[in-house]
Design a protein around this motif. Sequence first.
Motif, PDB file in Angstrom:
ATOM      1  N   LEU A   1       0.820  -1.211   0.000  1.00 34.71           N
ATOM      2  CA  LEU A   1       0.000   0.000   0.000  1.00 34.71           C
ATOM      3  C   LEU A   1       0.856   1.264   0.000  1.00 34.71           C
ATOM      4  O   LEU A   1       0.478   2.280  -0.587  1.00 34.71           O
ATOM      5  N   GLY A   2       2.023   1.183   0.653  1.00 32.81           N
ATOM      6  CA  GLY A   2       2.908   2.342   0.740  1.00 32.81           C
ATOM      7  C   GLY A   2       3.350   2.850  -0.614  1.00 32.81           C
ATOM      8  O   GLY A   2       3.755   4.006  -0.759  1.00 32.81           O
ATOM      9  N   HIS A   3       3.282   1.987  -1.635  1.00 37.43           N
ATOM     10  CA  HIS A   3       3.762   2.399  -2.951  1.00 37.43           C
ATOM     11  C   HIS A   3       2.634   2.547  -3.975  1.00 37.43           C
ATOM     12  O   HIS A   3       2.860   2.509  -5.180  1.00 37.43           O
ATOM     13  N   VAL A   4       1.437   2.735  -3.464  1.00 34.76           N
ATOM     14  CA  VAL A   4       0.333   3.160  -4.329  1.00 34.76           C
ATOM     15  C   VAL A   4       0.491   4.666  -4.503  1.00 34.76           C
ATOM     16  O   VAL A   4       0.679   5.395  -3.529  1.00 34.76           O
TER      17      VAL A   4
ATOM     18  N   PRO B   1       9.537  12.559  -4.242  1.00 36.09           N
ATOM     19  CA  PRO B   1      10.119  11.278  -4.669  1.00 36.09           C
ATOM     20  C   PRO B   1      10.039  10.231  -3.558  1.00 36.09           C
ATOM     21  O   PRO B   1      10.055  10.567  -2.372  1.00 36.09           O
ATOM     22  N   CYS B   2       9.942   8.961  -3.990  1.00 40.32           N
ATOM     23  CA  CYS B   2       9.832   7.852  -3.028  1.00 40.32           C
ATOM     24  C   CYS B   2      11.090   6.997  -3.127  1.00 40.32           C
ATOM     25  O   CYS B   2      11.744   6.963  -4.167  1.00 40.32           O
ATOM     26  N   ARG B   3      11.405   6.259  -2.054  1.00 36.69           N
ATOM     27  CA  ARG B   3      12.596   5.410  -2.053  1.00 36.69           C
ATOM     28  C   ARG B   3      12.515   4.287  -3.096  1.00 36.69           C
ATOM     29  O   ARG B   3      13.521   3.695  -3.470  1.00 36.69           O
ATOM     30  N   CYS B   4      11.269   4.020  -3.583  1.00 35.40           N
ATOM     31  CA  CYS B   4      11.107   2.950  -4.568  1.00 35.40           C
ATOM     32  C   CYS B   4      11.481   3.422  -5.976  1.00 35.40           C
ATOM     33  O   CYS B   4      11.514   2.632  -6.908  1.00 35.40           O
TER      34      CYS B   4
ATOM     35  N   ASN C   1       7.310   8.462  -7.530  1.00 35.82           N
ATOM     36  CA  ASN C   1       7.064   9.646  -6.697  1.00 35.82           C
ATOM     37  C   ASN C   1       5.582   9.740  -6.358  1.00 35.82           C
ATOM     38  O   ASN C   1       4.739   9.150  -7.039  1.00 35.82           O
ATOM     39  N   GLY C   2       5.285  10.455  -5.255  1.00 40.91           N
ATOM     40  CA  GLY C   2       3.891  10.632  -4.856  1.00 40.91           C
ATOM     41  C   GLY C   2       3.260   9.392  -4.262  1.00 40.91           C
ATOM     42  O   GLY C   2       2.031   9.301  -4.151  1.00 40.91           O
ATOM     43  N   CYS C   3       4.096   8.399  -3.878  1.00 41.69           N
ATOM     44  CA  CYS C   3       3.566   7.199  -3.209  1.00 41.69           C
ATOM     45  C   CYS C   3       3.040   7.593  -1.824  1.00 41.69           C
ATOM     46  O   CYS C   3       3.476   8.586  -1.244  1.00 41.69           O
ATOM     47  N   VAL C   4       2.124   6.768  -1.281  1.00 43.27           N
ATOM     48  CA  VAL C   4       1.603   6.992   0.076  1.00 43.27           C
ATOM     49  C   VAL C   4       2.769   7.165   1.057  1.00 43.27           C
ATOM     50  O   VAL C   4       2.795   8.093   1.860  1.00 43.27           O
ATOM     51  N   GLU C   5       3.754   6.272   0.951  1.00 42.51           N
ATOM     52  CA  GLU C   5       4.869   6.293   1.896  1.00 42.51           C
ATOM     53  C   GLU C   5       5.720   7.565   1.789  1.00 42.51           C
ATOM     54  O   GLU C   5       6.258   8.037   2.786  1.00 42.51           O
ATOM     55  N   ALA C   6       5.837   8.117   0.558  1.00 43.26           N
ATOM     56  CA  ALA C   6       6.644   9.327   0.363  1.00 43.26           C
ATOM     57  C   ALA C   6       6.007  10.535   1.042  1.00 43.26           C
ATOM     58  O   ALA C   6       6.644  11.567   1.229  1.00 43.26           O
ATOM     59  N   ILE C   7       4.726  10.393   1.427  1.00 46.30           N
ATOM     60  CA  ILE C   7       4.009  11.503   2.067  1.00 46.30           C
ATOM     61  C   ILE C   7       3.693  11.181   3.530  1.00 46.30           C
ATOM     62  O   ILE C   7       3.698  12.067   4.383  1.00 46.30           O
ATOM     63  N   ALA C   8       3.452   9.896   3.820  1.00 42.52           N
ATOM     64  CA  ALA C   8       2.884   9.545   5.122  1.00 42.52           C
ATOM     65  C   ALA C   8       3.803   8.757   6.051  1.00 42.52           C
ATOM     66  O   ALA C   8       3.459   8.560   7.214  1.00 42.52           O
ATOM     67  N   ALA C   9       4.961   8.280   5.567  1.00 35.65           N
ATOM     68  CA  ALA C   9       5.874   7.590   6.485  1.00 35.65           C
ATOM     69  C   ALA C   9       6.394   8.617   7.490  1.00 35.65           C
ATOM     70  O   ALA C   9       6.425   9.822   7.201  1.00 35.65           O
ATOM     71  N   THR C  10       6.794   8.155   8.673  1.00 34.44           N
ATOM     72  CA  THR C  10       7.230   9.102   9.714  1.00 34.44           C
ATOM     73  C   THR C  10       8.370   9.998   9.206  1.00 34.44           C
ATOM     74  O   THR C  10       8.372  11.200   9.473  1.00 34.44           O
TER      75      THR C  10
END
Length: 385
Positions: free
Chosen positions: A242-245, A253-256, A259-268
């Motif tokens: 889900l983190g990479h939806v 940008p996301c670590r995957c 960019n704009g993944c859930v995790e790139a915005i919502a991870a701590t």
Amino acid sequence: MFPNPANPLVTAPAETTILAMLLAESPLSRVELARRTGLSSTAVTKAARPLIDGGYLHELPPERTAPGAGRPVNPLAVTPDREFFVGVWIGPDGLHGTVCDLRARARAGAQRELGDRDPASVCALLAELVDELLDTEPEFRERTRHLGVVVGGEVDRDTGRVNLPVLPGWQDVPLVEAVAAATGLNVTVENDVKALTVAEHWFGEGIGTEYFAVVTVGRQVSSGLVVNGELVTGAYGAAGELGHVRVDPAGPPCRCGSNGCVEAIAATDAILAAVRRSAGDPALDFAGAVRLARAGDPDAQDAFARAGRAVGTGIATLVTLFGPERVVVTGEVPDALDLLDAHLREAYAAHCFKAAAKCALTLRPLPWEERARSGAVIGIQALFP
Ligand SMILES: [Zn+2]
């Protein structure tokens, strides 16, 4: 006598069904068991017999029945103390362990801070922790055969090998083999989000559901899915990421690599980076970011609001595709969940497709005890084929 640890306790389908149902809900009458499982009363009685003989089930005194309703019935119940299970979560900073009974109720707990983080040192420390837990009560040592270890990483259930990104040198580590040798127990290892999903499905809010999901929010954002009553593992071991939806095409940008993944915005880390930028304080920690938001800083509040909306939009996608009956959202950041709550629910309601929005959403913190307990549940799962 205990069955051979290499073999499951139950093998016949009827026994498996009845034990699983009674673990989740006990006591139940044979009539009720027959009604719910679709088995005949005779099949229920036959399947229960070896479990009663083995001490896993017992009969309660007869329930009073209405006059003329036939002979009184003896409900069947699980004997929780028949066997105990150790669960250990290998966290980024420590080992967290518990002893649970057959109904997954925690009976003891203990923790160890990690010193050296190489696999051999961690396995030695884990064996020490298990020893301490089993020494809490004489009956724990006598009646414990299974240990479930949960980790935040990739797990190959067939080989028992793991890759843990949070610990250095943990690539392709034969964890099951090492822990079994160090503890003498029958060891199962599972990814922590999958283990939480199983624990919640068997013993928590997911009991009795065919479609169910757990979402974890913290250093990462992940989900575990149950479809047709079974945990989804995915053809390539990756499912429920889900983190990479992607929820915002213009997002960071996301670590995957996207960019704009859930995790790139919502991870701590993502929330913290946003608050650090707006506050102009690169040394701010997460607790400081929470304090700023609570003190009414609009930029800090906005960072948490965006995180909540990203998770809510991601969950709406998941719910629209799979139609779970309920979703449990659980957070590693217990003191910040309320900052996400309203925004998460608002985005979820706004993006969910029609009937799918009937799916109930629960938000609650994720203490270490629950992660350790999910390990014990993975141990209980080893009783089944
Ligand atoms: Zn991503």
